[in-house]
Design a protein around this motif. Structure first.
Motif, PDB file in Angstrom:
ATOM      1  N   ASP A   1      -0.940  -1.495  -1.229  1.00 36.97           N
ATOM      2  CA  ASP A   1       0.352  -0.802  -1.221  1.00 36.97           C
ATOM      3  C   ASP A   1       1.293  -1.385  -2.272  1.00 36.97           C
ATOM      4  O   ASP A   1       2.079  -0.646  -2.888  1.00 36.97           O
ATOM      5  N   GLN A   2       1.219  -2.703  -2.479  1.00 34.34           N
ATOM      6  CA  GLN A   2       2.102  -3.328  -3.464  1.00 34.34           C
ATOM      7  C   GLN A   2       1.717  -2.947  -4.888  1.00 34.34           C
ATOM      8  O   GLN A   2       2.582  -2.778  -5.745  1.00 34.34           O
ATOM      9  N   ILE A   3       0.431  -2.804  -5.142  1.00 26.89           N
ATOM     10  CA  ILE A   3      -0.008  -2.363  -6.463  1.00 26.89           C
ATOM     11  C   ILE A   3       0.342  -0.890  -6.678  1.00 26.89           C
ATOM     12  O   ILE A   3       0.716  -0.469  -7.768  1.00 26.89           O
ATOM     13  N   ALA A   4       0.243  -0.108  -5.601  1.00 31.18           N
ATOM     14  CA  ALA A   4       0.498   1.330  -5.707  1.00 31.18           C
ATOM     15  C   ALA A   4       1.971   1.656  -5.905  1.00 31.18           C
ATOM     16  O   ALA A   4       2.318   2.704  -6.470  1.00 31.18           O
ATOM     17  N   GLU A   5       2.869   0.780  -5.446  1.00 32.73           N
ATOM     18  CA  GLU A   5       4.305   1.091  -5.486  1.00 32.73           C
ATOM     19  C   GLU A   5       4.807   1.438  -6.891  1.00 32.73           C
ATOM     20  O   GLU A   5       5.454   2.483  -7.073  1.00 32.73           O
ATOM     21  N   PRO A   6       4.561   0.604  -7.930  1.00 32.70           N
ATOM     22  CA  PRO A   6       5.047   1.000  -9.255  1.00 32.70           C
ATOM     23  C   PRO A   6       4.364   2.252  -9.794  1.00 32.70           C
ATOM     24  O   PRO A   6       4.972   3.004 -10.585  1.00 32.70           O
ATOM     25  N   ILE A   7       3.147   2.506  -9.375  1.00 30.04           N
ATOM     26  CA  ILE A   7       2.458   3.724  -9.814  1.00 30.04           C
ATOM     27  C   ILE A   7       3.166   4.942  -9.244  1.00 30.04           C
ATOM     28  O   ILE A   7       3.373   5.952  -9.937  1.00 30.04           O
ATOM     29  N   LEU A   8       3.559   4.868  -7.977  1.00 34.21           N
ATOM     30  CA  LEU A   8       4.290   5.972  -7.353  1.00 34.21           C
ATOM     31  C   LEU A   8       5.639   6.198  -8.028  1.00 34.21           C
ATOM     32  O   LEU A   8       6.087   7.337  -8.210  1.00 34.21           O
ATOM     33  N   LEU A   9       6.309   5.107  -8.400  1.00 30.38           N
ATOM     34  CA  LEU A   9       7.647   5.220  -8.986  1.00 30.38           C
ATOM     35  C   LEU A   9       7.615   5.704 -10.434  1.00 30.38           C
ATOM     36  O   LEU A   9       8.444   6.519 -10.841  1.00 30.38           O
ATOM     37  N   HIS A  10       6.664   5.196 -11.214  1.00 35.42           N
ATOM     38  CA  HIS A  10       6.695   5.437 -12.651  1.00 35.42           C
ATOM     39  C   HIS A  10       5.705   6.490 -13.131  1.00 35.42           C
ATOM     40  O   HIS A  10       5.885   7.059 -14.205  1.00 35.42           O
TER      41      HIS A  10
ATOM     42  N   GLY B   1      -3.556   9.343  -4.914  1.00 38.11           N
ATOM     43  CA  GLY B   1      -3.871   8.977  -6.296  1.00 38.11           C
ATOM     44  C   GLY B   1      -3.465   7.550  -6.607  1.00 38.11           C
ATOM     45  O   GLY B   1      -4.182   6.830  -7.324  1.00 38.11           O
ATOM     46  N   ALA B   2      -2.319   7.113  -6.069  1.00 41.81           N
ATOM     47  CA  ALA B   2      -1.858   5.744  -6.313  1.00 41.81           C
ATOM     48  C   ALA B   2      -2.779   4.739  -5.643  1.00 41.81           C
ATOM     49  O   ALA B   2      -3.084   3.692  -6.217  1.00 41.81           O
ATOM     50  N   ARG B   3      -3.242   5.060  -4.431  1.00 41.24           N
ATOM     51  CA  ARG B   3      -4.170   4.157  -3.742  1.00 41.24           C
ATOM     52  C   ARG B   3      -5.499   4.065  -4.500  1.00 41.24           C
ATOM     53  O   ARG B   3      -6.090   2.988  -4.613  1.00 41.24           O
ATOM     54  N   ARG B   4      -5.954   5.200  -5.023  1.00 40.30           N
ATOM     55  CA  ARG B   4      -7.197   5.201  -5.783  1.00 40.30           C
ATOM     56  C   ARG B   4      -7.058   4.364  -7.050  1.00 40.30           C
ATOM     57  O   ARG B   4      -7.937   3.566  -7.398  1.00 40.30           O
ATOM     58  N   LYS B   5      -5.915   4.506  -7.726  1.00 43.07           N
ATOM     59  CA  LYS B   5      -5.649   3.723  -8.932  1.00 43.07           C
ATOM     60  C   LYS B   5      -5.570   2.234  -8.603  1.00 43.07           C
ATOM     61  O   LYS B   5      -6.064   1.389  -9.368  1.00 43.07           O
ATOM     62  N   ALA B   6      -4.977   1.894  -7.464  1.00 47.00           N
ATOM     63  CA  ALA B   6      -4.886   0.488  -7.062  1.00 47.00           C
ATOM     64  C   ALA B   6      -6.272  -0.109  -6.878  1.00 47.00           C
ATOM     65  O   ALA B   6      -6.537  -1.246  -7.290  1.00 47.00           O
ATOM     66  N   GLY B   7      -7.180   0.646  -6.258  1.00 48.25           N
ATOM     67  CA  GLY B   7      -8.541   0.167  -6.103  1.00 48.25           C
ATOM     68  C   GLY B   7      -9.233  -0.034  -7.438  1.00 48.25           C
ATOM     69  O   GLY B   7      -9.968  -1.017  -7.634  1.00 48.25           O
ATOM     70  N   GLU B   8      -9.011   0.887  -8.377  1.00 46.46           N
ATOM     71  CA  GLU B   8      -9.606   0.755  -9.708  1.00 46.46           C
ATOM     72  C   GLU B   8      -9.076  -0.481 -10.422  1.00 46.46           C
ATOM     73  O   GLU B   8      -9.834  -1.190 -11.103  1.00 46.46           O
ATOM     74  N   LEU B   9      -7.784  -0.747 -10.261  1.00 47.27           N
ATOM     75  CA  LEU B   9      -7.195  -1.921 -10.905  1.00 47.27           C
ATOM     76  C   LEU B   9      -7.757  -3.212 -10.320  1.00 47.27           C
ATOM     77  O   LEU B   9      -8.017  -4.171 -11.054  1.00 47.27           O
ATOM     78  N   LEU B  10      -7.950  -3.238  -9.007  1.00 44.95           N
ATOM     79  CA  LEU B  10      -8.541  -4.427  -8.397  1.00 44.95           C
ATOM     80  C   LEU B  10      -9.943  -4.672  -8.942  1.00 44.95           C
ATOM     81  O   LEU B  10     -10.312  -5.813  -9.255  1.00 44.95           O
TER      82      LEU B  10
ATOM     83  N   ALA C   1     -12.598  -3.139  -4.518  1.00 48.24           N
ATOM     84  CA  ALA C   1     -11.526  -2.207  -4.163  1.00 48.24           C
ATOM     85  C   ALA C   1     -11.176  -2.300  -2.686  1.00 48.24           C
ATOM     86  O   ALA C   1     -10.028  -2.044  -2.286  1.00 48.24           O
ATOM     87  N   ALA C   2     -12.153  -2.701  -1.859  1.00 47.08           N
ATOM     88  CA  ALA C   2     -11.912  -2.814  -0.416  1.00 47.08           C
ATOM     89  C   ALA C   2     -10.860  -3.868  -0.075  1.00 47.08           C
ATOM     90  O   ALA C   2     -10.255  -3.824   1.004  1.00 47.08           O
ATOM     91  N   ARG C   3     -10.614  -4.799  -0.991  1.00 48.81           N
ATOM     92  CA  ARG C   3      -9.613  -5.835  -0.733  1.00 48.81           C
ATOM     93  C   ARG C   3      -8.195  -5.274  -0.761  1.00 48.81           C
ATOM     94  O   ARG C   3      -7.239  -5.985  -0.430  1.00 48.81           O
ATOM     95  N   ALA C   4      -8.037  -4.023  -1.103  1.00 51.99           N
ATOM     96  CA  ALA C   4      -6.708  -3.405  -1.114  1.00 51.99           C
ATOM     97  C   ALA C   4      -6.068  -3.428   0.269  1.00 51.99           C
ATOM     98  O   ALA C   4      -4.836  -3.398   0.402  1.00 51.99           O
ATOM     99  N   SER C   5      -6.886  -3.492   1.309  1.00 49.82           N
ATOM    100  CA  SER C   5      -6.343  -3.500   2.671  1.00 49.82           C
ATOM    101  C   SER C   5      -5.962  -4.896   3.149  1.00 49.82           C
ATOM    102  O   SER C   5      -5.434  -5.052   4.254  1.00 49.82           O
TER     103      SER C   5
END
Length: 340
Positions: free
Chosen positions: A106-115, A122-131, A138-142
């Motif tokens: 969620d913390q990684i997704a926040e700036p994606i949602l804003l900017h 889509g933001a959650r998927r992008k966060a997993g890709e970044l991890l 990607a499972a560590r996102a939780s």
């Protein structure tokens, strides 16, 4: 045109402390600039100034040209848009920078949602890709921050910094408190990301050896100003300013018996930014200071090909020290790491 140009930057805090004084720096795409110096020399203040993250009442002058725009004259709405998307920061101490009660995804997704105006999915998927991009499943996102190791949290901070595809990344002590093996992994990751994405990187550290191995160029700061700049490896191995030589000498070399049994450094501390000494601010600690150094400050001058140093001993024509011996800072101290 450079990704980032800092021109005559000055930062004075509300209490009168002159934390940054007349700094000029340039960062190009795919290049890495290291900034070194003791605590209190203005490194982190410089980093915060780049995105106007300094506290209210701080006076900032000069120019910070980010992709052709001056950050210091931007409207606040534009500054908010530039943060994360134009330039981002990896703060020192990942555990203190991450929110302990929110999952890292969620913390990684926040700036994606804003900017990026992405959907939550889509933001959650992008966060997993970044991890995955920084070497975490990607499972560590939780996971929550406390469920990750120090090295993993640092990778999360790097993933957050890359979330909105910035042109410039500022890494403030990104490997502090990490063990040597994890530090090496993080440094390799940073180098890989800079090369793959053509980022401009500013890396701040007290460790000259790390900067020399990681960065293309190195700027040494003392009392708020740059006193030496040049190719990183050259500055580390053959500093032209006595302070740069002191920082380098504070780190023992593997296989060097002399440095092992007689670690070197400088006694004392950097001056109070609110009460700087006259002349060259380094002269009270300098082992090769002249009488004139207590009266006259020295500008950065040519010190070899692509190099500059602010020292009276540097001959502007020859570009080499004229009166500095081969080891001007061999001052024994009880604290081998006193310059850190």
């Amino acid at each position: 045109m450079s990704l980032l140009e800092v021109r005559d930057l000055n930062v004075t805090y509300a209490g009168g402390a002159r934390a940054v004084r007349g700094v000029d720096l340039t960062v190009d795409a795919g290049r890495k600039l290291g900034i070194a110096g003791e605590s209190g020399c203005g490194k982190s203040t410089l980093a915060l100034a780049l995105l106007r993250l300094l506290p209210a009442g701080t006076r900032v002058t000069g120019q910070i040209m980010l992709d052709g725009e001056d950050v210091l004259t931007m409207r606040w709405g534009r500054v908010r848009a530039v943060r994360w998307a134009g330039a981002s920061i990896v703060f020192q101490g990942a555990m203190h920078s991450l929110n302990a009660v929110h999952r890292i995804g969620d913390q990684i997704a926040e700036p994606i949602l804003l900017h990026r105006k992405a959907t939550p999915a889509g933001a959650r998927r992008k966060a997993g890709e970044l991890l995955e991009h920084v070497g975490l499943p990607a499972a560590r996102a939780s996971a929550y921050p406390h469920e990750l190791s120090g090295g993993q949290r640092q990778r999360v901070m790097i993933a957050m910094a890359l979330a909105c595809d910035p042109a410039v990344v500022v890494a403030d002590e990104p490997t502090t408190a990490l063990d040597v093996m994890i530090q090496a992994q993080i440094l390799r990751l940073i180098e890989q990301l800079v090369a793959e994405q053509e980022l401009g990187l500013i890396m701040i550290s007290h460790d000259l050896a790390v900067l020399a191995d990681t960065c293309d160029r190195l700027a040494v700061m003392y009392a708020g100003r740059v006193v030496e700049e040049g190719p990183a490896r050259q500055v580390y191995e053959d500093a032209r300013h006595p302070y740069g030589r002191a920082l380098s000498a504070a780190f023992p070399r593997i296989g060097d018996t002399a440095s092992r049994f007689a670690p070197r450094g400088l006694p004392g501390d950097p001056p109070d930014p609110a009460d700087l000494p006259p002349g060259c601010t380094f002269h009270p600690r300098c082992p090769v200071a002249l009488d004139s150094c207590a009266v006259e400050d020295q500008p950065l001058r040519a010190a070899g090909t692509g190099r500059r140093a602010a020292c009276v001993h540097v001959d502007a024509d020859a570009g080499v020290p004229t009166a500095v011996g081969t080891d001007p800072v061999a001052v024994e101290t009880d604290d081998a790491r006193s310059t850190t």
